[in-house]
Design a protein around this motif. Structure first.
Motif, short mmCIF file in Angstrom:
data_model
loop_
_atom_site.label_atom_id
_atom_site.label_comp_id
_atom_site.label_asym_id
_atom_site.label_seq_id
_atom_site.Cartn_x
_atom_site.Cartn_y
_atom_site.Cartn_z
N LEU A 1 0.77 -1.15 0.07
CA LEU A 1 0.03 0.04 0.01
C LEU A 1 0.79 1.08 -0.13
CD1 LEU A 1 -2.88 -0.92 2.53
CD2 LEU A 1 -2.90 -1.31 0.04
N GLY A 2 2.13 1.27 0.30
CA GLY A 2 3.10 2.57 0.48
C GLY A 2 3.15 2.68 1.86
N ALA A 3 4.45 3.23 2.08
CA ALA A 3 5.01 3.65 3.49
C ALA A 3 4.17 4.65 4.11
CB ALA A 3 6.29 3.89 3.60
N ARG A 4 3.78 5.60 3.26
CA ARG A 4 3.09 6.99 4.02
C ARG A 4 1.65 6.50 4.36
NH1 ARG A 4 1.68 11.38 -0.46
NH2 ARG A 4 0.14 9.72 -1.10
N THR A 5 0.94 5.65 3.45
CA THR A 5 -0.50 5.48 4.18
C THR A 5 -0.57 4.41 5.44
OG1 THR A 5 -1.30 5.24 1.73
CG2 THR A 5 -2.68 3.87 3.51
N ASP B 1 8.97 3.74 8.27
CA ASP B 1 10.24 4.70 8.31
C ASP B 1 11.40 4.50 7.27
OD1 ASP B 1 8.72 6.20 10.18
OD2 ASP B 1 10.03 5.65 11.90
N TYR B 2 11.76 3.10 7.66
CA TYR B 2 13.17 2.73 6.82
C TYR B 2 12.68 2.64 5.21
CZ TYR B 2 15.62 2.11 10.86
OH TYR B 2 16.54 2.55 12.37
N THR B 3 11.42 2.36 5.03
CA THR B 3 11.30 2.28 3.44
C THR B 3 11.13 3.78 2.99
OG1 THR B 3 9.60 0.34 3.70
CG2 THR B 3 9.27 2.12 1.87
N LEU B 4 10.75 4.74 3.90
CA LEU B 4 10.89 6.13 3.18
C LEU B 4 12.14 6.74 3.27
CD1 LEU B 4 7.77 7.44 5.46
CD2 LEU B 4 8.07 7.58 2.97
N LEU B 5 13.06 6.29 4.43
CA LEU B 5 14.40 6.88 4.20
C LEU B 5 15.10 6.32 3.11
CD1 LEU B 5 15.36 6.77 8.01
CD2 LEU B 5 14.77 8.76 6.65
N HIS C 1 5.61 10.10 -0.29
CA HIS C 1 5.15 9.26 -1.35
C HIS C 1 6.27 8.28 -2.04
CE1 HIS C 1 2.83 7.69 -4.37
NE2 HIS C 1 3.91 7.85 -5.48
N THR C 2 5.75 7.16 -1.80
CA THR C 2 6.72 6.04 -2.40
C THR C 2 6.02 5.08 -3.46
OG1 THR C 2 6.29 4.50 -0.54
CG2 THR C 2 8.15 5.95 -0.29
#
Length: 414
Positions: free
Chosen positions: A84-88, A131-135, A201-202
């Motif tokens: 679904l994506g890290a942000r959601t 967090d780590y997906t976003l970073l 957004h990822t």
């Protein structure tokens, strides 16, 4: 240009520098509120115990429930992050923390306290995969060491801020008011992240195989076959056991071994946390310039382990014991950014959320088990063994890090 498109060593556009700083800051705020909620109940135990006539075992169960739910949820949420994506998923987790504090503040019985602890555990479970997906996806590779350093420091600051915030309000009002005020913090962070949501957004990871394929499920779970992933899990479990022992019983152990006052023992723990934050800051610079991250981890935890064993002997005075506690924190902090880069190197492409979810569930598992082990040690009046076990777990952490580093380099060479 996205962070993923930047070639290491090439000039970085000023806009990318600004984006990196913004993403690091936003994720740091989220991580701080996650660690704040690790301590949402423990500082208020004296008031909650009296309000509901609870035993210490019942109070401890609240924390165990929190970390068990968080650990199981963390292992599962990584798959959701990749889908679904890290942000959601991050927004969902922050919302859960806010609602958990509201439930706890209005609790009328023990069952409602358990419900609030469970909801907080669900909220906490999403942070590390998100967090780590976003970073990893939104920050330039050259600045990931600094990003992981800030991430770790923000978590420590969240731990440190919670007791001050909650106890201060509870002393002047009530414990319910303290929890009600704490509920506003996640929603404030959520509002900030929503304003800058475009930076978070990822891309959603496509399935490894078509859903109609008989191998679809195998593709999603292939990363679980990698020994390095389970060694990373072991790394987090061992380091969390050491951390859990210090968080839960270092103050009591120091008072028994050195005859410290409560204030002095609390100061020792505070110095541990502050030195850990300083170590993470230095560790970020070291990690950004190093390629063999397992060597930094080995040196850092060797230092911390030696200090732990020295502390266990009881030979020093109160002041020196406080210095040794700071040394343990400093060594543990230095290892943090290198640990995260070590895991990144072992992570298969497009499996970031899943990998970090699995390996970081080792952190929650260790924090759930540690109070039981160290509590039994303290009940047996073996205070020195608290610090001996902390040192032993730190040595075991070194072994797992060296194993992961060696396997990763061998795979890269092949």
């Amino acid at each position: 240009m996205s962070a993923a498109e930047i070639v290491p060593g090439s000039p970085v556009p000023p806009t990318q520098v600004k984006q990196d700083a913004m993403v690091i800051g936003l994720v740091g705020f989220a991580h701080a509120i996650s660690h704040f909620f690790h301590m949402i109940l423990a500082p208020l135990f004296p008031w909650i115990k009296e309000a509901f006539s609870l035993s210490y075992a019942e109070l401890g169960l609240l924390m165990t429930v929190f970390f068990v739910i968080s650990g199981v949820g963390q292992a599962l949420s990584g798959f959701v992050v990749d889908k679904l994506g890290a942000r959601t998923v991050l927004f969902f987790g922050i919302s859960c923390l806010g609602f958990a504090a509201l439930v706890l503040s209005s609790a009328q019985n023990y069952a409602m306290l358990l419900l609030g602890a469970m909801l907080a555990g669900v909220g906490n479970s999403v942070f590390h995969p998100s967090d780590y997906t976003l970073l990893n996806k939104r920050v330039s590779p050259a600045r990931l060491g600094y990003a992981f350093s800030v991430h770790g420091i923000s978590g420590n600051l969240g731990w440190a801020a919670a007791p001050v915030f909650l106890v201060t309000i509870a002393q002047f009002t009530t414990w319910r008011t303290a929890l009600f005020c704490a509920a506003f913090l996640p929603f404030m962070v959520l509002a900030l992240l929503f304003i800058y949501r475009d930076l978070l957004h990822t891309d959603i990871v496509p399935a490894a195989y078509p859903h109609t394929s008989a191998h679809a499920k195998e593709g999603v779970l292939d990363f679980l076959k990698l020994p390095a992933i389970w060694m990373c899990f072991g790394f987090f479990f061992m380091s969390a056991m050491a951390l859990g022992g210090i968080q839960s019983f270092s103050a009591a152990g120091l008072r028994d071994l050195y005859g410290m006052s409560l204030n002095a023992a609390t100061t020792a723990y505070t110095m541990f946390m502050l030195a850990s934050a300083c170590g993470m800051l230095l560790g970020g610079f070291l990690a950004a310039r190093a390629s063999h991250h397992d060597r930094i981890i080995t040196l850092a935890f060797s230092l911390a382990g030696v200090f732990s064993l020295l502390l266990a002997t009881g030979w020093s005075n109160t002041l020196m014991a406080i210095v040794l506690m700071a040394g343990i924190g400093f060594g543990s902090g230095i290892a943090g950014p290198s640990r995260d880069l070590l895991i990144r190197a072992a992570t298969p492409k497009n499996a970031t959320g899943r990998v970090y979810g699995i390996v970081y569930s080792g952190l929650d598992s260790g924090l759930a088990v540690a109070p039981l082990l160290f509590g039994a040690i303290m009940d047996g009046r073996h205070s020195s063994w608290v610090f001996i076990c902390v040192g032993v777990f730190q040595v075991l952490t070194i072994l797992t890090a060296v194993n992961v580093g060696g396997r990763t380099r061998a795979l890269a060479a092949a």
